[in-house]
Design a protein around this motif. Structure first.
Motif, PDB file in Angstrom:
ATOM      1  N   GLN A 291       0.410   6.097   6.561  1.00  0.00           N
ATOM      2  CA  GLN A 291       1.325   4.948   6.442  1.00  0.00           C
ATOM      3  C   GLN A 291       1.053   4.134   5.180  1.00  0.00           C
ATOM      4  O   GLN A 291       1.973   3.670   4.536  1.00  0.00           O
ATOM      5  CB  GLN A 291       1.209   4.021   7.662  1.00  0.00           C
ATOM      6  CG  GLN A 291       1.845   4.572   8.908  1.00  0.00           C
ATOM      7  CD  GLN A 291       0.802   5.129   9.843  1.00  0.00           C
ATOM      8  OE1 GLN A 291      -0.358   5.321   9.478  1.00  0.00           O
ATOM      9  NE2 GLN A 291       1.214   5.411  11.066  1.00  0.00           N
TER      10      GLN A 291
ATOM     11  N   THR B 183      -4.836  -6.641   9.632  1.00  0.00           N
ATOM     12  CA  THR B 183      -3.718  -7.209   8.875  1.00  0.00           C
ATOM     13  C   THR B 183      -2.412  -7.282   9.692  1.00  0.00           C
ATOM     14  O   THR B 183      -1.643  -8.216   9.511  1.00  0.00           O
ATOM     15  CB  THR B 183      -3.469  -6.463   7.552  1.00  0.00           C
ATOM     16  OG1 THR B 183      -3.064  -5.126   7.823  1.00  0.00           O
ATOM     17  CG2 THR B 183      -4.705  -6.468   6.672  1.00  0.00           C
ATOM     18  N   ALA B 184      -2.192  -6.316  10.579  1.00  0.00           N
ATOM     19  CA  ALA B 184      -1.011  -6.423  11.453  1.00  0.00           C
ATOM     20  C   ALA B 184      -1.224  -7.597  12.406  1.00  0.00           C
ATOM     21  O   ALA B 184      -0.320  -8.401  12.660  1.00  0.00           O
ATOM     22  CB  ALA B 184      -0.795  -5.132  12.236  1.00  0.00           C
TER      23      ALA B 184
ATOM     24  N   SER C 168       5.917   1.551   8.520  1.00  0.00           N
ATOM     25  CA  SER C 168       4.912   0.639   9.074  1.00  0.00           C
ATOM     26  C   SER C 168       4.925  -0.683   8.320  1.00  0.00           C
ATOM     27  O   SER C 168       5.653  -0.846   7.340  1.00  0.00           O
ATOM     28  CB  SER C 168       3.504   1.248   8.989  1.00  0.00           C
ATOM     29  OG  SER C 168       2.940   0.995   7.717  1.00  0.00           O
ATOM     30  N   HIS C 169       4.059  -1.606   8.780  1.00  0.00           N
ATOM     31  CA  HIS C 169       3.974  -2.927   8.145  1.00  0.00           C
ATOM     32  C   HIS C 169       3.333  -2.872   6.768  1.00  0.00           C
ATOM     33  O   HIS C 169       3.427  -3.819   6.002  1.00  0.00           O
ATOM     34  CB  HIS C 169       3.182  -3.875   9.050  1.00  0.00           C
ATOM     35  CG  HIS C 169       1.730  -3.497   9.210  1.00  0.00           C
ATOM     36  ND1 HIS C 169       1.330  -2.333   9.813  1.00  0.00           N
ATOM     37  CD2 HIS C 169       0.590  -4.120   8.812  1.00  0.00           C
ATOM     38  CE1 HIS C 169       0.005  -2.271   9.803  1.00  0.00           C
ATOM     39  NE2 HIS C 169      -0.471  -3.342   9.205  1.00  0.00           N
ATOM     40  N   LYS C 170       2.638  -1.776   6.442  1.00  0.00           N
ATOM     41  CA  LYS C 170       1.887  -1.701   5.183  1.00  0.00           C
ATOM     42  C   LYS C 170       2.747  -2.025   3.959  1.00  0.00           C
ATOM     43  O   LYS C 170       2.257  -2.557   2.970  1.00  0.00           O
ATOM     44  CB  LYS C 170       1.283  -0.308   5.009  1.00  0.00           C
ATOM     45  CG  LYS C 170       0.130   0.001   5.934  1.00  0.00           C
ATOM     46  CD  LYS C 170      -1.097  -0.807   5.572  1.00  0.00           C
ATOM     47  CE  LYS C 170      -2.372  -0.289   6.196  1.00  0.00           C
ATOM     48  NZ  LYS C 170      -2.335  -0.028   7.618  1.00  0.00           N
TER      49      LYS C 170
ATOM     50  N   SER D  35      -1.915   3.739  16.532  1.00  0.00           N
ATOM     51  CA  SER D  35      -2.489   2.392  16.589  1.00  0.00           C
ATOM     52  C   SER D  35      -1.686   1.498  17.527  1.00  0.00           C
ATOM     53  O   SER D  35      -2.254   0.728  18.302  1.00  0.00           O
ATOM     54  CB  SER D  35      -2.553   1.782  15.190  1.00  0.00           C
ATOM     55  OG  SER D  35      -1.323   1.966  14.535  1.00  0.00           O
TER      56      SER D  35
ATOM     57  N   ASN E 266      -6.401   4.643  11.408  1.00  0.00           N
ATOM     58  CA  ASN E 266      -6.368   3.305  10.817  1.00  0.00           C
ATOM     59  C   ASN E 266      -7.124   2.275  11.666  1.00  0.00           C
ATOM     60  O   ASN E 266      -7.214   1.118  11.290  1.00  0.00           O
ATOM     61  CB  ASN E 266      -4.931   2.860  10.539  1.00  0.00           C
ATOM     62  CG  ASN E 266      -3.979   3.319  11.606  1.00  0.00           C
ATOM     63  OD1 ASN E 266      -4.379   3.435  12.762  1.00  0.00           O
ATOM     64  ND2 ASN E 266      -2.742   3.589  11.237  1.00  0.00           N
ATOM     65  N   LEU E 267      -7.673   2.696  12.808  1.00  0.00           N
ATOM     66  CA  LEU E 267      -8.513   1.778  13.592  1.00  0.00           C
ATOM     67  C   LEU E 267      -9.993   2.128  13.433  1.00  0.00           C
ATOM     68  O   LEU E 267     -10.830   1.695  14.221  1.00  0.00           O
ATOM     69  CB  LEU E 267      -8.117   1.807  15.076  1.00  0.00           C
ATOM     70  CG  LEU E 267      -6.648   1.492  15.397  1.00  0.00           C
ATOM     71  CD1 LEU E 267      -6.443   1.391  16.909  1.00  0.00           C
ATOM     72  CD2 LEU E 267      -6.188   0.205  14.730  1.00  0.00           C
TER      73      LEU E 267
ATOM     74  N   ASP F 120       3.400  -1.720  15.126  1.00  0.00           N
ATOM     75  CA  ASP F 120       3.047  -1.723  13.700  1.00  0.00           C
ATOM     76  C   ASP F 120       3.466  -0.478  12.948  1.00  0.00           C
ATOM     77  O   ASP F 120       3.547  -0.486  11.723  1.00  0.00           O
ATOM     78  CB  ASP F 120       1.552  -2.022  13.497  1.00  0.00           C
ATOM     79  CG  ASP F 120       0.658  -1.109  14.317  1.00  0.00           C
ATOM     80  OD1 ASP F 120       0.935   0.094  14.404  1.00  0.00           O
ATOM     81  OD2 ASP F 120      -0.330  -1.614  14.882  1.00  0.00           O
ATOM     82  N   GLY F 121       3.721   0.623  13.674  1.00  0.00           N
ATOM     83  CA  GLY F 121       4.088   1.824  12.929  1.00  0.00           C
ATOM     84  C   GLY F 121       4.855   2.826  13.764  1.00  0.00           C
ATOM     85  O   GLY F 121       4.751   2.860  14.990  1.00  0.00           O
TER      86      GLY F 121
ATOM     87  N   SER G 124       3.240   4.761  16.560  1.00  0.00           N
ATOM     88  CA  SER G 124       2.022   5.231  15.895  1.00  0.00           C
ATOM     89  C   SER G 124       0.859   5.163  16.885  1.00  0.00           C
ATOM     90  O   SER G 124       0.904   4.422  17.866  1.00  0.00           O
ATOM     91  CB  SER G 124       1.716   4.356  14.686  1.00  0.00           C
ATOM     92  OG  SER G 124       1.275   3.087  15.119  1.00  0.00           O
TER      93      SER G 124
ATOM     94  N   SER H  78      -2.650  -4.368  17.631  1.00  0.00           N
ATOM     95  CA  SER H  78      -3.805  -3.505  17.399  1.00  0.00           C
ATOM     96  C   SER H  78      -4.628  -4.131  16.271  1.00  0.00           C
ATOM     97  O   SER H  78      -4.119  -4.960  15.505  1.00  0.00           O
ATOM     98  CB  SER H  78      -3.360  -2.100  17.004  1.00  0.00           C
ATOM     99  OG  SER H  78      -2.893  -2.084  15.673  1.00  0.00           O
ATOM    100  N   PHE H  79      -5.893  -3.734  16.190  1.00  0.00           N
ATOM    101  CA  PHE H  79      -6.773  -4.310  15.170  1.00  0.00           C
ATOM    102  C   PHE H  79      -7.600  -3.215  14.505  1.00  0.00           C
ATOM    103  O   PHE H  79      -8.468  -2.609  15.119  1.00  0.00           O
ATOM    104  CB  PHE H  79      -7.704  -5.349  15.820  1.00  0.00           C
ATOM    105  CG  PHE H  79      -8.395  -6.236  14.816  1.00  0.00           C
ATOM    106  CD1 PHE H  79      -7.976  -7.542  14.620  1.00  0.00           C
ATOM    107  CD2 PHE H  79      -9.463  -5.753  14.048  1.00  0.00           C
ATOM    108  CE1 PHE H  79      -8.598  -8.361  13.684  1.00  0.00           C
ATOM    109  CE2 PHE H  79     -10.087  -6.572  13.113  1.00  0.00           C
ATOM    110  CZ  PHE H  79      -9.658  -7.880  12.929  1.00  0.00           C
ATOM    111  N   GLY H  80      -7.277  -2.947  13.231  1.00  0.00           N
ATOM    112  CA  GLY H  80      -8.072  -2.014  12.433  1.00  0.00           C
ATOM    113  C   GLY H  80      -8.879  -2.840  11.449  1.00  0.00           C
ATOM    114  O   GLY H  80     -10.043  -3.148  11.662  1.00  0.00           O
ATOM    115  N   ALA H  81      -8.197  -3.248  10.363  1.00  0.00           N
ATOM    116  CA  ALA H  81      -8.792  -4.243   9.466  1.00  0.00           C
ATOM    117  C   ALA H  81      -8.287  -5.627   9.859  1.00  0.00           C
ATOM    118  O   ALA H  81      -8.809  -6.638   9.420  1.00  0.00           O
ATOM    119  CB  ALA H  81      -8.441  -3.937   8.024  1.00  0.00           C
TER     120      ALA H  81
HETATM  121  C1  PLP Z   1      -3.197   0.317   8.553  1.00  0.00           C
HETATM  122  C2  PLP Z   1      -2.594   0.359   9.852  1.00  0.00           C
HETATM  123  C3  PLP Z   1      -3.244  -0.201  10.964  1.00  0.00           C
HETATM  124  C4  PLP Z   1      -4.607  -0.807  10.952  1.00  0.00           C
HETATM  125  O1  PLP Z   1      -4.800  -1.770  10.013  1.00  0.00           O
HETATM  126  P1  PLP Z   1      -4.610  -3.320  10.328  1.00  0.00           P
HETATM  127  O2  PLP Z   1      -5.093  -3.962   9.066  1.00  0.00           O
HETATM  128  O3  PLP Z   1      -5.432  -3.691  11.507  1.00  0.00           O
HETATM  129  O4  PLP Z   1      -3.169  -3.548  10.555  1.00  0.00           O
HETATM  130  C5  PLP Z   1      -2.617  -0.122  12.172  1.00  0.00           C
HETATM  131  N1  PLP Z   1      -1.427   0.461  12.300  1.00  0.00           N
HETATM  132  C6  PLP Z   1      -0.761   1.011  11.263  1.00  0.00           C
HETATM  133  C7  PLP Z   1       0.563   1.671  11.496  1.00  0.00           C
HETATM  134  C8  PLP Z   1      -1.313   0.977   9.996  1.00  0.00           C
HETATM  135  O5  PLP Z   1      -0.660   1.532   8.970  1.00  0.00           O
END
Ligand code: PLP
Length: 458
Positions: free
Chosen positions: A141, A270-271, A112-114, A387, A340-341, A416-417, A385, A265-268
């Motif tokens: 992730q 960051t993606a 993932s982008h993490k 998300s 993660n959402l 993103d994952g 993923s 997608s939007f969790g926190a």
């Molecule tokens: C952490 C994560 C998210 C959600 O967090 P964002 O900060 O919105 O990116 C979404 N998808 C994956 C795969 C993550 O690991």
């Protein structure tokens, strides 16, 4: 017939040399972070109690371009630049004139982008003599990225993994151990915060604020040998994730295409920040109009239903109060698979940009996300993923609008994952044993009413 170009790739030499910082381009800066106990503004010196100087500078700088340290760029070259794909088979399935692209962050080492930010933060900690890293882990992730980044820079890691994720996604926990991490299901018995919470909630499957408090508590006890890093963060993560959008711009330039719609997608956030912010800047510079869409889950509709005010990230209040859209730190989102959402808040810059209406918000239901996952996986063959499924819903919707209007728009979303470690959950979803989870209206209202943190006026 010439072979279709499905992947637009860049060479290692084309990895950007600087990260992009959106703070340089937001007209009204965010209100200051507040000390959670005194409610006084937090200074950079206060933050240096918790984070290395370099990370604090990444959180606070207003420089537009921040150089990527060479060892981090070098580490990025293990998998970056990630490919930009054209989803020809999804286009065919939808019978749309739209062109659908996706930036494939699942192609990273940890899936993932993490890891883009884990490597950057791990390097900064290693530079100040840190020997172990720790963090809270809502979904695997981030835990995988934490442990791999620690290992890359010669450190160990402690991952406080929410018990629910640990049970649901055991393979992610195996991966963390494999990369030398110590996995602790949270609430754990190894910290005061964990023990206290456990006593009051013996059957809890874990709460993110508590896991964060556990990681911070152990880091503060063993400072500076045990460093705390963040997957969501206080601005530093948005900066590190900009590598996604900066590469995407180069890739679109290479094929002479300008995207019309950018989706994540939007969790926190960051993606979303990663793919969108550099393109917002690029669009302004090039006088192009691009739509940006953040896709949240209806189980945790922070952007559409939250309030803009200060709120806590961790329950113990070690971290400052953050000005952001929030559903309240006591809000416990229903246990959708896209763990993660489920974060109650949103990024600081994303919250400001939303107030300035710089992007659109879509709120997507769990079940629609699953349907989109099928369409994507059955056409493109990629396991994504949970998300990512949310972003795909919107990409498909936009592509179908093009089918009606006959327009051939360029749509790009952030993949993103990878879904490889989430197959168990996917098969539970597909056998329809998964409940129709959406946020409970009463619980949401109650959580917001219970907040006594400062509201932020217009
Ligand atoms: C952490 C994560 C998210 C959600 O967090 P964002 O900060 O919105 O990116 C979404 N998808 C994956 C795969 C993550 O690991």
């Amino acid at each position: 017939m010439p072979m279709k170009q499905r992947r637009i790739t860049l060479s290692e030499r084309e990895i950007p040399e600087n990260w992009y910082n959106i703070r340089a381009d937001i007209a009204n800066p965010a209100p200051p972070l507040l000390d959670s106990k005194t409610l006084k503004p937090v200074t950079a010196d206060d933050l240096k109690e918790l984070f290395p100087d370099e990370v604090v500078s990444h959180m606070t700088t207003s420089e537009r371009w921040v150089p990527i340290p060479e060892p981090v760029r070098e580490a990025y070259s293990k998998w970056r630049p990630t490919p930009l794909h054209r989803a020809y088979d999804l286009e065919k399935l939808l019978d749309t004139p739209a062109k659908i692209y996706y930036k494939n962050e699942a192609a990273s080492l940890s899936g993932s982008h993490k890891i883009n930010t884990a490597f950057a933060q791990a390097y900064a900690h290693q530079n100040v003599g840190c020997e172990r890293l720790t963090s809270e882990v809502a979904t695997g992730q981030w835990g995988a990225a934490l442990c791999l980044a620690a290992q890359h820079f010669g450190m160990k890691a402690d991952a406080f993994v929410l018990k629910l994720s640990h049970l649901r996604e055991p393979y992610h926990s195996h991966l963390m151990s494999f990369w030398g991490g110590d996995v602790k299901a949270s609430p754990s018995r190894t910290t005061v915060s964990g023990q206290k919470f456990h006593k009051e909630n013996p059957f809890s499957t874990g709460v993110l604020g508590v896991a964060t408090a556990e990681a911070l508590e152990s880091s503060m006890k063993h400072k500076p040998k045990l460093g705390y890093i963040m997957g969501g963060g206080l601005g530093q993560v948005d900066l590190h994730q900009s590598i996604i959008g900066l590469e995407t711009i180069k890739q679109f330039e290479k094929i002479d295409v300008v995207p019309d719609v950018v989706i994540s997608s939007f969790g926190a956030g960051t993606a979303f920040a990663g793919i969108s912010y550099p393109m917002m800047h690029w669009a302004k510079e090039h006088d192009k109009s691009i739509r940006f869409i953040a896709v949240e889950s209806s189980a945790c509709p922070t952007l559409s239903r939250g309030q803009y005010r200060y709120d806590y990230i961790d329950t113990a209040g070690h971290l400052p109060l953050v000005p952001m859209y929030t559903l309240g730190h006591h809000f416990e989102a229903p246990p959708i698979f896209a763990g993660n959402l489920r974060f109650h808040g949103a990024g600081i810059s994303a919250s400001l940009l939303l107030r300035e209406k710089q992007f659109e918000v879509a709120t997507v239901h769990n079940i629609d996300a699953l349907k989109a996952a099928y369409q994507f996986t059955h056409s493109e063959g990629v396991m994504i993923s949970y998300s990512t499924c949310y972003a795909v819903v919107k990409a498909i919707e936009e592509a179908l609008k093009c089918k009606e209007s006959g327009e051939a728009k360029n749509i790009v979303f952030c993949l993103d994952g990878a879904g490889d470690y989430e197959v168990a959950g996917m098969s539970a979803l597909s056998s329809a044993i998964h409940p129709l989870l959406t946020a409970d209206e009463d619980k949401m209202q109650q959580s917001l009413q219970n907040l006594n943190t400062p509201l932020i006026e217009n």
